[in-house]
Motif scaffolding. Structure first.
Motif, PDB file in Angstrom:
ATOM      1  N   PHE A 118       0.802  -1.226   0.000  1.00  0.00           N
ATOM      2  CA  PHE A 118       0.000   0.000   0.000  1.00  0.00           C
ATOM      3  C   PHE A 118       0.837   1.281   0.000  1.00  0.00           C
ATOM      4  O   PHE A 118       0.389   2.308  -0.474  1.00  0.00           O
ATOM      5  CB  PHE A 118      -0.956   0.026   1.198  1.00  0.00           C
TER       6      PHE A 118
ATOM      7  N   TRP B  89       0.765   1.507  -4.582  1.00  0.00           N
ATOM      8  CA  TRP B  89      -0.357   2.409  -4.339  1.00  0.00           C
ATOM      9  C   TRP B  89       0.089   3.749  -3.767  1.00  0.00           C
ATOM     10  O   TRP B  89      -0.629   4.735  -3.889  1.00  0.00           O
ATOM     11  CB  TRP B  89      -1.361   1.761  -3.362  1.00  0.00           C
TER      12      TRP B  89
ATOM     13  N   TRP C  70       0.309   4.971  -0.651  1.00  0.00           N
ATOM     14  CA  TRP C  70      -0.512   5.606   0.395  1.00  0.00           C
ATOM     15  C   TRP C  70       0.363   6.312   1.426  1.00  0.00           C
ATOM     16  O   TRP C  70       1.481   5.879   1.686  1.00  0.00           O
ATOM     17  CB  TRP C  70      -1.351   4.565   1.119  1.00  0.00           C
TER      18      TRP C  70
ATOM     19  N   TRP D 246      -1.752   3.776   5.372  1.00  0.00           N
ATOM     20  CA  TRP D 246      -1.268   2.387   5.480  1.00  0.00           C
ATOM     21  C   TRP D 246      -1.200   1.871   6.906  1.00  0.00           C
ATOM     22  O   TRP D 246      -1.309   0.668   7.137  1.00  0.00           O
ATOM     23  CB  TRP D 246       0.059   2.167   4.747  1.00  0.00           C
TER      24      TRP D 246
END
Lengths: 270, 369
Positions: B93, B99, B101, B106
């Motif tokens: 993440f 991603w 984040w 996260w």
């Protein structure tokens, strides 16, 4: 109609429906018949005693009442509500509170926590609300803490409040267990040998508390007990069982003089 | 005006339920906070800062394990698995090539994933208990290592690295990896001391709140007497699973912090020994207390770091490859083993109990009992 609160003393005689109605309960373990067609009614506010020789099935009756054992046949109703087939935790929520023969306390927790656990089914705080100590969780803690304190006062446990119960003497532990059952706001209080192993003073104290619970709180109680003096002194009605079968039910005097009861305890005259 | 209270006399239920009911406890709390705030300001040695970061991160997971083992009575060796789970949450993440984040995305995500997987594992504890549960959770670690190794597209394989980005551990303008506050410029390690110990404080508060309210009492009731707990209306299913979920979430948060700190996860390190280390932490610190887990984490993290640092001057410890003697890693394992045995036999309630005893001595002073 059922009354959710049992702390209000209810009239005993003018109710046709018994508080607890047990009919035809049969419990088998494989080929062994532990309870055979046991039936009895207990009325609101009554102090009902179950007696019988060792292994007669007294504790088995309690285990059926809160569904720790699942009887194969029969019907158990609490204020007309079906108990059979419910989970033990559900019977507690319905108002069936019990103490254990050899103590079922949470030994590492203190007296307050043990009594608060009795109120578990009356509280709502879940994991998230508890972890965040949100206002509702705090208010619920305080409100229930207040009720627990009343019980601590009734049973004279003030000086032990914050001690882990495992460190307290046996007689006090028995009293704490009674307190925890009371904290559940029960409709029926099941006392499994409340004075077993106690000395005379402790027994008299316990008898006083049991009578106070009946007279002041009006809570229906069922007591399994071997101490015949206690049973005959304080019980309203007595049921005697032997080998899982009911052999006599009635007032203490009637049961005391019943031939079958004498036979069960002392053996047959030759 | 109401008189100021210094004594332990309690005058209301709200007061009785307070976490820091006496002035002394509040003073202690302030002192503790002051130490955590001041240490990174004045300590510049990376050795000490690194020690504090790792100890803090381990304390988070240890608090979680103590909830499960000390409070709910479910001994688990699965901690390494959930730490790994949290670490790979960061890989997936937070890595900017995936991603990307930020921290506030996260870190809760790691808690959520930990809780969900923990809840899925929890039902095992309904069927097996005691040493059987230990074996099953042991299996979890082995299966976990296999999964982490072989789902390379998700986890990055044997040795996953996290791209160094500027804002991996930033909340808005506050970047813990590159902290600048009030004219102070902090090292990466110093910033992480703050991050880790803020999370420790929040975790400890959450755990403390849990154990003093209804769900916490319920899990302790199950530990002490499960049949009686069920008879008074405690659902074994709900509270055993709940205890696993909360504990696993805390381990996953620790794992996520660790991965964001080291920016590297080696599957080999997520082994049984890591789990045993956490058991050692709660045994040495004190089973069934929140601050015991923190004490244990600091104490047991300090030992290997000290051995590492002073291995040159210790006898029979091999520092180089060619030298004879015990390696630093083996010595650590041996010391953990010995500590577990010594504490279980001589101080079964851990450092927390030693502290309580010391406190009681001074409270009663000059009387002796």
């Amino acid at each position: 109609m059922t009354t959710p609160q049992s702390t209000t003393p209810t009239a005993t005689s003018d109710q046709d429906e018994p508080r607890l109605s047990v009919s035809g309960v049969t419990l088998r373990f494989g080929g062994l018949v532990a309870l055979d067609d046991v039936s009895f009614d207990v009325h609101a506010g009554e102090l009902f005693a179950i007696i019988g020789p060792n292994g007669a099935g007294k504790t088995s009756i309690f285990n059926c009442l809160n569904q720790v054992y699942k009887p194969q046949e029969g019907d158990i109703r609490l204020d007309g509500e079906q108990v059979m087939g419910k989970k033990p935790a559900k019977t507690a929520a319905m108002g069936m509170a019990r103490t254990f023969q050899n103590l079922g306390l949470f030994v590492r927790l203190n007296v307050v926590d043990n009594l608060m656990l009795g109120r578990h089914h009356l509280m709502r705080t879940g994991f998230l609300a508890g972890m965040l100590w949100v206002g509702k969780a705090k208010r619920e803690e305080i409100a229930n803490r207040r009720r627990v304190e009343e019980i601590i006062e009734l049973l004279e446990l003030q000086q032990h409040r914050y001690q882990p119960v495992g460190l307290l003497p046996y007689g006090i532990q028995k009293r704490i267990e009674l307190g925890r059952a009371l904290a559940m706001e029960p409709r029926v209080l099941l006392l499994d040998e409340p004075v077993a192993g106690m000395n005379l003073e402790e027994t008299e104290d316990m008898a006083r508390y049991i009578l106070e619970i009946r007279n002041e709180l009006g809570i229906t109680q069922i007591m399994v007990e071997h101490d015949m003096h206690l049973v005959m002194d304080i019980a309203d009605r007595v049921m005697a069982i032997d080998f899982g079968r009911e052999i006599a039910t009635g007032s203490p005097e009637e049961v005391q003089n019943d031939e079958k009861v004498i036979e069960a305890y002392l053996g047959q005259e030759t | 005006m109401r008189p100021r209270r210094l004594s332990s006399m309690k005058t209301s239920y709200a007061h009785d339920l307070r976490l820091f009911p006496t002035a002394w406890k509040r003073i202690g709390l302030v002192l503790l906070l002051a130490v955590v705030v001041l240490v990174p300001l004045y300590v510049k040695d990376v050795f000490w800062l690194n020690l504090l970061v790792i100890a803090g991160i381990y304390a988070v997971a240890a608090i979680g394990l103590n909830l499960l083992t000390g409070y709910a009575g479910q001994v688990s060796l699965g901690t390494a698995f959930f730490i790994g789970l949290g670490g790979y949450t960061v890989v997936w993440f937070a890595d900017p090539t995936r991603w990307g984040w930020p921290l506030w995305g996260w870190l809760p995500m790691a808690a959520l994933i930990g809780a969900l997987v923990g809840a899925a594992v929890g039902p095992i504890a309904l069927r097996v208990r005691g040493q059987y549960l230990v074996i099953v959770t042991l299996g979890l670690v082995v299966v976990g290592q296999y999964l982490f190794r072989n789902t390379e597209s998700v986890t990055g394989g044997n040795n996953a690295t996290i791209e160094a980005t500027h804002n991996l551990v930033a909340i808005g303008p506050v970047n813990f990896a590159d902290l600048q506050l009030f004219g102070f410029v902090f090292k990466k390690e110093a910033g992480f001391v703050y991050l880790a110990w803020i999370v420790v404080l929040i975790t400890a508060l959450i755990a403390k709140n849990l154990v003093r309210t209804r769900p916490g009492r319920a899990i302790q009731a199950i530990r002490d007497r499960d049949v009686a707990a069920e008879v008074i209306g405690v659902s074994l299913v709900r509270y055993k699973i709940g205890a696993f979920a909360v504990s696993s979430a805390m381990a996953a948060v620790a794992g996520a912090l660790l991965a964001s700190y080291t920016r590297f996860i080696s599957v080999d390190s997520l082994d049984i020994f890591l789990s045993i280390q956490f058991l050692a932490i709660i045994i040495v610190g004190g089973v069934g207390t929140i601050y015991g887990a923190v004490l244990g984490a600091v104490a047991l993290q300090a030992i290997p770091e000290f051995i590492n640092r002073f291995s040159d001057s210790l006898p029979y410890v091999a520092t180089g490859t060619g030298e004879s003697g015990i390696s630093v890693a083996s010595l650590n394992s041996a010391i953990f083993g010995i500590l577990i045995i010594v504490f279980l036999i001589f101080f079964p309630h851990g450092l927390a109990a030693l502290w309580e005893r010391t406190k009681a001595f001074f409270q009663r002073w000059p009387y002796r009992t």
